[in-house]
Design a protein around this motif. Structure first.
Motif, PDB file in Angstrom:
ATOM      1  N   UNK A   1       0.823  -1.194   0.000  1.00  0.00           N
ATOM      2  CA  UNK A   1       0.000   0.000   0.000  1.00  0.00           C
ATOM      3  C   UNK A   1       0.870   1.262   0.000  1.00  0.00           C
ATOM      4  N   UNK A   2       1.854   1.293   0.889  1.00  0.00           N
ATOM      5  CA  UNK A   2       2.752   2.450   0.983  1.00  0.00           C
ATOM      6  C   UNK A   2       3.549   2.601  -0.308  1.00  0.00           C
ATOM      7  N   UNK A   3       3.989   1.481  -0.879  1.00  0.00           N
ATOM      8  CA  UNK A   3       4.773   1.530  -2.111  1.00  0.00           C
ATOM      9  C   UNK A   3       3.970   2.142  -3.251  1.00  0.00           C
ATOM     10  N   UNK A   4       2.691   1.796  -3.332  1.00  0.00           N
ATOM     11  CA  UNK A   4       1.838   2.374  -4.370  1.00  0.00           C
ATOM     12  C   UNK A   4       1.655   3.866  -4.159  1.00  0.00           C
ATOM     13  N   UNK A   5       1.513   4.261  -2.916  1.00  0.00           N
ATOM     14  CA  UNK A   5       1.359   5.675  -2.593  1.00  0.00           C
ATOM     15  C   UNK A   5       2.620   6.461  -2.972  1.00  0.00           C
ATOM     16  N   UNK A   6       3.774   5.904  -2.636  1.00  0.00           N
ATOM     17  CA  UNK A   6       5.047   6.562  -2.967  1.00  0.00           C
ATOM     18  C   UNK A   6       5.236   6.619  -4.482  1.00  0.00           C
ATOM     19  N   UNK A   7       4.926   5.537  -5.180  1.00  0.00           N
ATOM     20  CA  UNK A   7       5.053   5.516  -6.641  1.00  0.00           C
ATOM     21  C   UNK A   7       4.135   6.562  -7.270  1.00  0.00           C
ATOM     22  N   UNK A   8       2.920   6.663  -6.771  1.00  0.00           N
ATOM     23  CA  UNK A   8       1.981   7.668  -7.285  1.00  0.00           C
ATOM     24  C   UNK A   8       2.477   9.085  -6.999  1.00  0.00           C
ATOM     25  N   UNK A   9       3.037   9.284  -5.807  1.00  0.00           N
ATOM     26  CA  UNK A   9       3.585  10.585  -5.445  1.00  0.00           C
ATOM     27  C   UNK A   9       4.701  10.991  -6.411  1.00  0.00           C
ATOM     28  N   UNK A  10       5.624  10.071  -6.703  1.00  0.00           N
ATOM     29  CA  UNK A  10       6.710  10.368  -7.628  1.00  0.00           C
ATOM     30  C   UNK A  10       6.169  10.652  -9.032  1.00  0.00           C
ATOM     31  N   UNK A  11       5.180   9.877  -9.478  1.00  0.00           N
ATOM     32  CA  UNK A  11       4.567  10.120 -10.789  1.00  0.00           C
ATOM     33  C   UNK A  11       3.978  11.528 -10.867  1.00  0.00           C
ATOM     34  N   UNK A  12       3.220  11.888  -9.838  1.00  0.00           N
ATOM     35  CA  UNK A  12       2.589  13.210  -9.817  1.00  0.00           C
ATOM     36  C   UNK A  12       3.619  14.319  -9.712  1.00  0.00           C
ATOM     37  N   UNK A  13       4.641  14.125  -8.928  1.00  0.00           N
ATOM     38  CA  UNK A  13       5.698  15.121  -8.754  1.00  0.00           C
ATOM     39  C   UNK A  13       6.425  15.353 -10.066  1.00  0.00           C
ATOM     40  N   UNK A  14       6.812  14.273 -10.737  1.00  0.00           N
ATOM     41  CA  UNK A  14       7.496  14.393 -12.021  1.00  0.00           C
ATOM     42  C   UNK A  14       6.603  15.104 -13.036  1.00  0.00           C
ATOM     43  N   UNK A  15       5.358  14.662 -13.128  1.00  0.00           N
ATOM     44  CA  UNK A  15       4.432  15.237 -14.106  1.00  0.00           C
ATOM     45  C   UNK A  15       4.202  16.724 -13.845  1.00  0.00           C
ATOM     46  N   UNK A  16       4.004  17.084 -12.595  1.00  0.00           N
ATOM     47  CA  UNK A  16       3.748  18.492 -12.250  1.00  0.00           C
ATOM     48  C   UNK A  16       4.946  19.374 -12.571  1.00  0.00           C
ATOM     49  N   UNK A  17       6.139  18.925 -12.239  1.00  0.00           N
ATOM     50  CA  UNK A  17       7.309  19.762 -12.495  1.00  0.00           C
ATOM     51  C   UNK A  17       7.635  19.835 -13.988  1.00  0.00           C
ATOM     52  N   UNK A  18       7.418  18.745 -14.719  1.00  0.00           N
ATOM     53  CA  UNK A  18       7.652  18.782 -16.162  1.00  0.00           C
ATOM     54  C   UNK A  18       6.615  19.688 -16.843  1.00  0.00           C
ATOM     55  N   UNK A  19       5.368  19.638 -16.361  1.00  0.00           N
ATOM     56  CA  UNK A  19       4.336  20.542 -16.889  1.00  0.00           C
ATOM     57  C   UNK A  19       4.686  21.999 -16.610  1.00  0.00           C
ATOM     58  N   UNK A  20       5.210  22.269 -15.433  1.00  0.00           N
ATOM     59  CA  UNK A  20       5.622  23.630 -15.081  1.00  0.00           C
ATOM     60  C   UNK A  20       6.727  24.122 -16.014  1.00  0.00           C
ATOM     61  N   UNK A  21       7.716  23.284 -16.228  1.00  0.00           N
ATOM     62  CA  UNK A  21       8.817  23.636 -17.119  1.00  0.00           C
ATOM     63  C   UNK A  21       8.313  23.832 -18.552  1.00  0.00           C
ATOM     64  N   UNK A  22       7.452  22.931 -19.004  1.00  0.00           N
ATOM     65  CA  UNK A  22       6.905  23.036 -20.351  1.00  0.00           C
ATOM     66  C   UNK A  22       6.054  24.285 -20.540  1.00  0.00           C
ATOM     67  N   UNK A  23       5.260  24.616 -19.546  1.00  0.00           N
ATOM     68  CA  UNK A  23       4.430  25.820 -19.610  1.00  0.00           C
ATOM     69  C   UNK A  23       5.294  27.071 -19.656  1.00  0.00           C
ATOM     70  N   UNK A  24       6.335  27.101 -18.829  1.00  0.00           N
ATOM     71  CA  UNK A  24       7.245  28.245 -18.808  1.00  0.00           C
ATOM     72  C   UNK A  24       7.896  28.441 -20.176  1.00  0.00           C
ATOM     73  N   UNK A  25       8.335  27.338 -20.784  1.00  0.00           N
ATOM     74  CA  UNK A  25       8.955  27.425 -22.108  1.00  0.00           C
ATOM     75  C   UNK A  25       7.941  27.834 -23.182  1.00  0.00           C
ATOM     76  N   UNK A  26       6.729  27.328 -23.075  1.00  0.00           N
ATOM     77  CA  UNK A  26       5.687  27.656 -24.059  1.00  0.00           C
ATOM     78  C   UNK A  26       5.325  29.135 -23.995  1.00  0.00           C
ATOM     79  N   UNK A  27       5.263  29.686 -22.797  1.00  0.00           N
ATOM     80  CA  UNK A  27       4.946  31.109 -22.641  1.00  0.00           C
ATOM     81  C   UNK A  27       6.027  31.999 -23.248  1.00  0.00           C
ATOM     82  N   UNK A  28       7.216  31.467 -23.412  1.00  0.00           N
ATOM     83  CA  UNK A  28       8.340  32.224 -23.970  1.00  0.00           C
ATOM     84  C   UNK A  28       8.739  31.700 -25.340  1.00  0.00           C
ATOM     85  N   UNK A  29       7.762  31.178 -26.059  1.00  0.00           N
ATOM     86  CA  UNK A  29       8.029  30.561 -27.355  1.00  0.00           C
ATOM     87  C   UNK A  29       8.646  31.548 -28.348  1.00  0.00           C
TER      88      UNK A  29
END
Length: 104
Positions: free
Chosen positions: A1-29
């Motif tokens: 159970x904890x392992x799934x929670x941690x895996x989901x946390x890492x997935x969400x963390x990676x996705x959120x930060x990559x989206x942030x970086x992508x949005x920042x770059x897109x705004x400065x296209x």
């Protein structure tokens, strides 16, 4: 159970930060990145990809559309900077490809 929670946390963390970086770059296209910005963003994206892969984030999450967008933008910016500045001196997206292949 904890392992799934941690895996989901890492997935969400990676996705959120990559989206942030992508949005920042897109705004400065319409603006070219300064060489310093480009070097830092390449390092951030390379390290983020490698570190989250080591933590077990699935390839389907790592190689998302947003990651492809960020990677393509940084690759184009790198090519432009290489022509304009005469080279990136020690850091490039291509190095990232070679290092990732060696890790496999």
């Amino acid at each position: 159970m904890i392992q799934l929670l941690v895996a989901r946390l890492f997935d969400q963390w990676y996705t959120a930060t990559m989206n942030l970086l992508g949005t920042w770059l897109t705004e400065r296209m319409d603006q070219q990145l300064h060489v310093y910005q480009l070097k830092i963003l390449i390092r951030i994206s390379k390290k983020k990809y490698r570190d989250f892969r080591l933590q077990g984030v699935l390839d389907s999450t790592l190689n998302s559309k947003m990651y492809d967008t960020v990677r393509n933008r940084l690759t184009v910016e790198e090519a432009t900077a290489s022509v304009r500045e005469g080279g990136m001196q020690g850091i490039s997206m291509k190095d990232s490809d070679e290092e990732d292949e060696e890790d496999d």
